[in-house]
Design a protein around this motif. Structure first.
Motif, PDB file in Angstrom:
ATOM      1  N   ILE A  41       0.836  -1.116  -0.156  1.00 37.77           N
ATOM      2  CA  ILE A  41      -0.423  -0.365   0.149  1.00 37.77           C
ATOM      3  C   ILE A  41       1.009   1.031  -0.021  1.00 37.77           C
ATOM      4  O   ILE A  41       0.138   2.252  -0.895  1.00 37.77           O
ATOM      5  N   ALA A  42       1.979   1.366   0.354  1.00 35.88           N
ATOM      6  CA  ALA A  42       2.975   2.175   0.983  1.00 35.88           C
ATOM      7  C   ALA A  42       3.844   2.500  -0.818  1.00 35.88           C
ATOM      8  O   ALA A  42       3.476   4.060  -1.382  1.00 35.88           O
ATOM      9  N   PHE A  43       4.338   1.332  -1.620  1.00 34.26           N
ATOM     10  CA  PHE A  43       4.270   1.718  -2.851  1.00 34.26           C
ATOM     11  C   PHE A  43       3.483   2.143  -3.774  1.00 34.26           C
ATOM     12  O   PHE A  43       3.582   3.181  -4.416  1.00 34.26           O
ATOM     13  N   TYR A  44       2.216   1.524  -3.453  1.00 29.65           N
ATOM     14  CA  TYR A  44       1.100   2.138  -4.394  1.00 29.65           C
ATOM     15  C   TYR A  44       1.019   3.603  -4.250  1.00 29.65           C
ATOM     16  O   TYR A  44       0.145   4.519  -4.717  1.00 29.65           O
ATOM     17  N   ALA A  45       1.047   3.493  -3.091  1.00 28.62           N
ATOM     18  CA  ALA A  45       0.547   5.488  -2.645  1.00 28.62           C
ATOM     19  C   ALA A  45       1.360   6.112  -3.346  1.00 28.62           C
ATOM     20  O   ALA A  45       1.213   7.347  -3.455  1.00 28.62           O
ATOM     21  N   VAL A  46       2.862   5.845  -2.428  1.00 28.29           N
ATOM     22  CA  VAL A  46       3.285   7.048  -3.663  1.00 28.29           C
ATOM     23  C   VAL A  46       3.274   6.935  -5.862  1.00 28.29           C
ATOM     24  O   VAL A  46       3.555   8.431  -5.490  1.00 28.29           O
ATOM     25  N   VAL A  47       3.333   5.505  -5.899  1.00 26.01           N
ATOM     26  CA  VAL A  47       2.596   6.009  -7.463  1.00 26.01           C
ATOM     27  C   VAL A  47       1.314   6.555  -7.474  1.00 26.01           C
ATOM     28  O   VAL A  47       1.237   7.358  -7.790  1.00 26.01           O
ATOM     29  N   TRP A  48       0.386   6.273  -6.930  1.00 31.96           N
ATOM     30  CA  TRP A  48      -0.882   6.904  -6.896  1.00 31.96           C
ATOM     31  C   TRP A  48      -1.258   8.726  -6.696  1.00 31.96           C
ATOM     32  O   TRP A  48      -1.242   9.403  -7.404  1.00 31.96           O
ATOM     33  N   THR A  49       0.265   9.262  -5.817  1.00 31.90           N
ATOM     34  CA  THR A  49       0.722  10.236  -5.302  1.00 31.90           C
ATOM     35  C   THR A  49       0.453  11.218  -6.487  1.00 31.90           C
ATOM     36  O   THR A  49       0.180  12.404  -6.687  1.00 31.90           O
ATOM     37  N   LEU A  50       2.246  10.815  -7.181  1.00 32.94           N
ATOM     38  CA  LEU A  50       2.416  11.382  -8.281  1.00 32.94           C
ATOM     39  C   LEU A  50       1.443  11.051  -9.317  1.00 32.94           C
ATOM     40  O   LEU A  50       1.633  12.349 -10.233  1.00 32.94           O
ATOM     41  N   LEU A  51       0.408  10.205  -9.219  1.00 34.78           N
ATOM     42  CA  LEU A  51      -0.359  10.095 -10.553  1.00 34.78           C
ATOM     43  C   LEU A  51      -1.158  11.352 -10.675  1.00 34.78           C
ATOM     44  O   LEU A  51      -1.898  12.039 -11.176  1.00 34.78           O
ATOM     45  N   TRP A  52      -2.368  11.553  -9.052  1.00 30.01           N
ATOM     46  CA  TRP A  52      -3.274  13.024  -8.870  1.00 30.01           C
ATOM     47  C   TRP A  52      -2.562  13.768  -8.361  1.00 30.01           C
ATOM     48  O   TRP A  52      -2.925  14.596  -9.132  1.00 30.01           O
ATOM     49  N   LEU A  53      -1.298  14.363  -8.403  1.00 24.66           N
ATOM     50  CA  LEU A  53      -0.670  15.122  -8.876  1.00 24.66           C
ATOM     51  C   LEU A  53       0.328  16.034 -10.374  1.00 24.66           C
ATOM     52  O   LEU A  53       0.572  16.671  -9.964  1.00 24.66           O
ATOM     53  N   GLY A  54      -0.233  14.751 -10.737  1.00 26.69           N
ATOM     54  CA  GLY A  54       0.506  14.805 -12.212  1.00 26.69           C
ATOM     55  C   GLY A  54       1.969  15.369 -12.774  1.00 26.69           C
ATOM     56  O   GLY A  54       2.083  15.642 -13.461  1.00 26.69           O
ATOM     57  N   ARG A  55       2.590  14.281 -11.439  1.00 21.85           N
ATOM     58  CA  ARG A  55       3.927  14.296 -11.532  1.00 21.85           C
ATOM     59  C   ARG A  55       4.636  12.799 -11.917  1.00 21.85           C
ATOM     60  O   ARG A  55       5.588  13.031 -11.363  1.00 21.85           O
ATOM     61  N   PHE A  56       3.855  12.142 -12.226  1.00 24.75           N
ATOM     62  CA  PHE A  56       4.413  11.090 -12.899  1.00 24.75           C
ATOM     63  C   PHE A  56       6.003  11.208 -13.329  1.00 24.75           C
ATOM     64  O   PHE A  56       6.643   9.841 -13.290  1.00 24.75           O
ATOM     65  N   HIS A  57       6.300  12.205 -13.787  1.00 20.57           N
ATOM     66  CA  HIS A  57       6.991  12.189 -14.471  1.00 20.57           C
ATOM     67  C   HIS A  57       8.536  12.067 -13.432  1.00 20.57           C
ATOM     68  O   HIS A  57       9.790  12.407 -13.956  1.00 20.57           O
TER      69      HIS A  57
END
Length: 189
Positions: A41-57
């Motif tokens: 969940i912690a790992f996916y939270a990092v990925v989700w947060t970056l996606l949500w903020l539009g900062r996946f780059h």
């Protein structure tokens, strides 16, 4: 099932079931393997947060930071004797324990879908070294207790058999039956 086999009582079973259903990051859970779920969940939270903020780059930068922290932790584990400190749950939930695996995966993903660069190859190798250190420390932490239990159990059956001299002493009666002219004095061998 816990109630049926007598491993729990009703209030404990309900508590475990609720904690499991709510993905509680700390035990007790219905099954001990749920310890990994909080880390996932912690790992996916990092990925989700970056996606949500539009900062996946920024995924590469975040993965490098997490990987470096995790790898540094495992590099310092043995020299600083962090075996007790390493067992804290919050370190696992902050991806300190398994961040090197996360970072290795991200580097492999980036090299597969973006580009293989010398920098990514070096980081991937570094993080893989962190993974090896984490696995070695995990084996160390989990076998120390088992080894101590094994020594205590065998010591009750064959006193002192966990040491080389003790093994010879414990094996002497068996060897005497198997090899009739087994010498009492082993220095002659």
């Amino acid at each position: 099932m816990l109630l049926a086999v007598g491993l729990s009582w009703p209030t404990d079973a309900v508590t475990r079931l609720v904690r499991t259903a709510l993905f509680a990051p700390y035990s007790p859970w219905v099954d001990s393997v749920y310890w990994t779920l909080g880390i996932e969940i912690a790992f996916y939270a990092v990925v989700w947060t970056l996606l949500w903020l539009g900062r996946f780059h920024l995924m590469e930068v975040v993965a490098i930071a997490i990987g470096l922290i995790s790898t540094l932790f495992w590099c310092l584990y043995y020299p600083l004797d962090w075996s007790e400190f390493a067992e804290t749950r919050w370190l696992a939930l902050l991806l300190v324990h398994h961040g090197c695996f996360f970072a290795t995966g991200v580097m492999i993903w980036l090299m597969r879908f973006k580009a293989v660069t010398p920098f990514r190859l070096v980081l991937c190798a570094l993080f893989l070294a962190g993974c090896v250190l984490q696995i070695a420390s995990s084996v160390d932490v989990h076998t120390v207790g088992r080894r101590a239990d094994a020594i205590r159990a065998t010591d009750r059956l064959l006193p002192g058999c966990h040491s080389p001299d003790g093994m010879v002493l414990a094996a002497r009666p068996v060897l005497a039956r198997l090899v009739p002219d087994w010498p009492d004095d082993l220095s002659s061998i």
